[in-house]
Each structure stands twice: as C-alpha cells, then as structure tokens.
Scaffold this active site. Sequence first.
Site, PDB file in Angstrom:
ATOM      1  N   ASN A 153      -6.015   2.969  -5.862  1.00 22.33           N
ATOM      2  CA  ASN A 153      -6.436   3.371  -4.530  1.00 22.33           C
ATOM      3  C   ASN A 153      -7.416   4.543  -4.682  1.00 22.33           C
ATOM      4  O   ASN A 153      -7.775   4.931  -5.793  1.00 22.33           O
ATOM      5  CB  ASN A 153      -5.212   3.765  -3.690  1.00 22.33           C
ATOM      6  N   THR A 154      -7.835   5.128  -3.581  1.00 19.72           N
ATOM      7  CA  THR A 154      -8.843   6.196  -3.644  1.00 19.72           C
ATOM      8  C   THR A 154      -8.262   7.509  -4.160  1.00 19.72           C
ATOM      9  O   THR A 154      -7.053   7.730  -4.118  1.00 19.72           O
ATOM     10  CB  THR A 154      -9.443   6.447  -2.249  1.00 19.72           C
TER      11      THR A 154
ATOM     12  N   CYS B 175      -2.002   5.139   0.138  1.00 19.16           N
ATOM     13  CA  CYS B 175      -3.033   5.629   1.051  1.00 19.16           C
ATOM     14  C   CYS B 175      -2.967   7.149   1.123  1.00 19.16           C
ATOM     15  O   CYS B 175      -1.916   7.702   1.438  1.00 19.16           O
ATOM     16  CB  CYS B 175      -2.867   5.040   2.448  1.00 19.16           C
TER      17      CYS B 175
ATOM     18  N   LYS C 147       0.067  -1.469  -5.119  1.00 22.27           N
ATOM     19  CA  LYS C 147      -1.208  -0.762  -5.289  1.00 22.27           C
ATOM     20  C   LYS C 147      -0.953   0.695  -5.619  1.00 22.27           C
ATOM     21  O   LYS C 147      -0.352   1.436  -4.839  1.00 22.27           O
ATOM     22  CB  LYS C 147      -2.048  -0.884  -4.017  1.00 22.27           C
TER      23      LYS C 147
ATOM     24  N   GLY D 204     -14.992   1.516  -7.842  1.00 16.60           N
ATOM     25  CA  GLY D 204     -16.425   1.606  -8.102  1.00 16.60           C
ATOM     26  C   GLY D 204     -17.057   0.354  -8.669  1.00 16.60           C
ATOM     27  O   GLY D 204     -18.105   0.424  -9.322  1.00 16.60           O
TER      28      GLY D 204
ATOM     29  N   ASN E 299       0.853  -1.182   0.000  1.00 21.59           N
ATOM     30  CA  ASN E 299       0.000   0.000   0.000  1.00 21.59           C
ATOM     31  C   ASN E 299       0.895   1.240   0.000  1.00 21.59           C
ATOM     32  O   ASN E 299       1.262   1.752   1.051  1.00 21.59           O
ATOM     33  CB  ASN E 299      -0.912  -0.039   1.229  1.00 21.59           C
TER      34      ASN E 299
END
Lengths: 310, 301
Positions: free
Chosen positions: B191-192, B129, B164, B243, B126
């Site tokens: 990721n977001t 983030c 990611k 999504g 990750n």
Amino acid sequence: MYAYNPLLLRIGVPGLLLYTRARQLRHVAKDPSNITFFTHTRAAITLLAERLMRHLTPKVLSNSQVSDRYFEMDFEWPHNAPPPSPGSFFTVRVSESEIPLLRRPFAFSGFSRGNSTASMLYERRGTATRQLTTRSPGETIDILAPLGVPFPLPRSETLPVLIAGGIGMGPIFYLAAELHSSGQEAVLIVGARTAGIVPDRTEFQLVETILATDDGSAGCHGTVTDALQNRPDLLDRRLEYFACGPLPMLRAVHQHAKARNECCWVSVEQTMGCAVGACMGCAVRVRGPAEYARVCTEGPVFDSEEIVWT
Amino acid sequence: MDLSVTIGRTTMPNPVGVASGTFGYGSEYEQLIDVDSIGALYTKAVTRAARPGNEIPRIVETTAGLLNSIGLANVGQERFVTEKYPSLRERACTVIVNVAGDVEDDYVETVEFLEEHAPLSGYELNVSCPNVKAGGLAIGTNPELVEHVTTRVRSVTERPVIVKLTPNVTDPAEIARAAEAGGADAISCMNTLVGMAIDVKNLRTVLPGKTGGLSGPAVRPIGVALAYRVSRAVEIPLIGIGGIDGPDAALQYLLAGAVAVQVGTANFVDPTVTGRTIDGIRTFMQEHNLQRVGEIASLLR
C-alpha cells in the site's frame, strides 16, 4: 440555444428533458428535497458526458503568449472525436518523464467546428505549464477529452451574465463566443488583478464586456460583483449567471445570485488525479447525503445552490 | 506461452492488474481501454456503510509521486451490490473486491455479505490504508490482528483472500507471515507510504488530514525491495505494487519474486499502461525463451 452543442445532441431527448425538468423544479420550489432529485439528475448527466471521453493525440497548431501571464494553444480537433462544449475540459500529459507526473486539466477556451480547431488558455504558473509553453506547432499533445459536464443552456427568459476571473476566462470566452454565434444576447464581465493579464479577445467585440481590475488599471476598480452593482440597467432584468474563476469570486457571485433568487452556474477547480471519475480525488463539498461530488465527472459545472460554500 | 497466474482457486489471464482505488470499478475506463484485457481488476475499497471520504484537498503531486488522502470514499456494500456488481459480474478479467473496515467484524461481515449478494473472484483485505483513523494501518501494523482478521475472513469464504500489506512497519515480512498463518492465499505488497507535504508559503500542511499516502515512481525502489524480501519470507504468492508504470518496472517486480503486479497511479498518467506492460512482459518472455510467466523470477542473478 447554443448553435451547436454536442452534449445535447448525444444525451438525446430524455437526458435533455431530465436536465431541463430538474432545473425548472428547483426554481419552482426551493426546498431541500429537490437536492435528492438533483443528485440523481446529475448522475444521469454524468453518465452521458462520460461516454464522450477519448484518448487523443492532436497536433499543435499554434502556441503563443497572449498577455502578461497567459498563453493560448490551438490544436487540431480530430474529426472522429466528439466535440467539446463550453465548460468541458481535457487533461494533458505534459511530459513523458515522471516530473511532472500527473496529467493537468485545462478548460477549452474555444472551439471551431469549421476549422476543427480547439483552444486552451493557460497561465504559466509552475513546472507543467512552463513545459507547455515550449510546445511548437507540428508537435502532438496527448490528451483525454472532452471531459466533464459543461455549462447548460441559458433559460430563455433570462439575460446570461458570463463572469470570468483570472484564468477562469478560458471557458467563459468560449461560452461567450457560442452564445454570440447562436444570436443569444449576453453580458461578459471579466475580473483580473491588473489590466496586463487580460488578453485581447475578439469576444470583447461580439458581446458587451465589462472589465473589473483589483488595482483599477482598467475598467471598474474592484471585483466583478462591484462591476455588476454599478449597472442598475442590468440589475433591473432577470439574470442568469455563468461563472468560472477563483473560489472567493464564485462565492460572491453565488451570494449575489441567491440574494436575487436567480440561477447561478459555477465551474469549480480542484486538484485532479485520474480526471475520469475513478479516484475520488477532485472532490467538492455538495449538499445532500453524498457530501462530496467529483469535479471531473459530476462537474466541473455545478448549480451554485448545490455547493456547500465554506 | 502462458501468462496466466493462479492465486488460490482463481486463475488470472495475465499478471498485470490494476490497483484498488486507481481504477474505480472498471467502467470509468471503458471509453479508453479494453478493460477485459487486464489481468485482474482490484475494485475501489468497499466498506459496510457508505463513506463520504476525507476533507479536501485530497491529493497533491510531489516529486515523481502522488500524495493522497481519499479516505476510502465509497458507496458502501449495499449500493456496491446494486450499482457496481452488475457490470463487474460481466467482466472477462478477474475481479477482486478490496474490502476495508474500522474493526475486524467489519471485514468479516462485508465479505460474508458479498459472498451472499455479489460473489466475484476473490477479496483483497485492505489492512493498510494510511488515511483513516480506525482500521487500515491500525490493524495492518500488528501481526496478531492481521492473523486474526485473516483467519476469520478465511472461515467465511472459499474464494482467494489476499492481504494487502503496508510498508509503514519495521518488518513487513513479519506481517506477511501472520497473513499466511491466518490462511491468506496471497500477499499484495505494498500500500502507500505515509508522507506529508507542507505549503511553506501558507505555513500549513497541504492535506487537511496532515499526512497522506505516497505512490508513484518515487516509491518504486522501496516496493521492489519489499517484493524481494517478503516473497522470500512466505510460501504464498506475492503480488507486487508500487510505482509500476510500464514493462520495465513490472519486470523488476517479477524478477524480485512477485508472481503478479498491480498498476496504480500510472493509470492516471497513461490509461494504456496495462496493455503496454502486458505486451512488454510477453516480449521479454520470448527473448528469454520462457514458457510460463512464473519462470521470470528464476532469471535474477
């Protein structure tokens, strides 16, 4: 004892003993090390409560406006589903579309085992709740239920004081009904901005009820704690508090209880993501090393001593 | 019909996974679905030390989206081994541990620690983030740092290493190439997205950390475009995220070039979404006479 408390039936004797023991301990010696014990006990209770969760699609039985701001929906409770308890909650998938996206959490405001009917009191507040008001009898709703750790049993030597503020009335009405049906004496204090938002409830006939309104339009002119201060006869007794409502109200009830060295249970609210303990979104500040607890699975009901009140 | 997907030396039974942070450690959903039927379970991020997480509130719904700032709240690697590993080890599905840290050493040490005490199917680094001050985006937006951390993690494990990616850069393909150069077995993307919501009545941001990470249907077209672009920039497989809430969305990613997908926010909305998605992909393959899930991408005109 509640006439019927499915959580207690399911957690079995060890879980019940742990819970009762933890509560006794905390009241025997109020030292910070008990928080560690409490944290562990809460984890055990959480695990047990999580086992009750089901994905259900019950049928709506009725859905109507019950006061200026509030609606109440009754829906069929599936026979194979574990029944709820006062303080436990569920989430509703309000819409099949992406708006609103997330499920919305609601507390149970009543449950009838005989009629297999559960109820929710809700406020028409935004997009999701506006859509909920349009659900008609016969339609189904998609829910995850029952969720969360409910209110515990009142201690036998105390008088339970049930305190509701605003839409926090739902689970408190349910608790009042349960205590009444088990023959337990209790006092209900209902706080609201104005008289018009308080629905007319049968619980008001069953349990001694004190009303407090911010504008003085009904009952005591002031807060729920003001209403309590006006009742020296109650203050003479050993009380135990069960509260659900806005944060300032919960804080005031906690401070009142703490000053009297009495036990206070609060059901807290937080925006939720998953509501099943996975996302860590619905956190609340608690004492102890973890710093935060999840409202959805470790709550929503907490001993007010556990919460870090800011 | 073969739905399996191979990443490095691990074969997932089907291409539909659940994204890190949206599914806990699997047991949270045990009462609702058959967790073992999922293709791959990507755990909540694991860090060296336990993290309490960010200030509250941590989430807010936006139009067709979810803005979160959880802050990698997790029990830390040691309690992961004692509390989470025992049930994860028993899973029939592929289990990938999402690993996060403040600095490069954290990633390497956590993977080394897990190799020794909690070996599972693989690791997802990750480096993307958006809700922590150190690590996360600070690494994931810099190709040199991504390549370096990937190389070092690669040297301590034979298991699949998935990097990611963040969409919060001008060219995610450049970051993907850096991960590939570092020896990653796959890319997960994305990721977001950094987002902000302001409460106009109270004149402050809804999230105390001001920004959060946006997920949900609102970001899907961005994710599909990235899957299309990044999958063409690297040789290693791409796992699509963003999504995905059913077969249609998942197939968009698979057609765009992803070999597998992760379902995230939709798990909160409909816990049965993964099962529906797997069924939908199977039906699609039947309709198009495909034998292997990897053939889906070739259908895009």
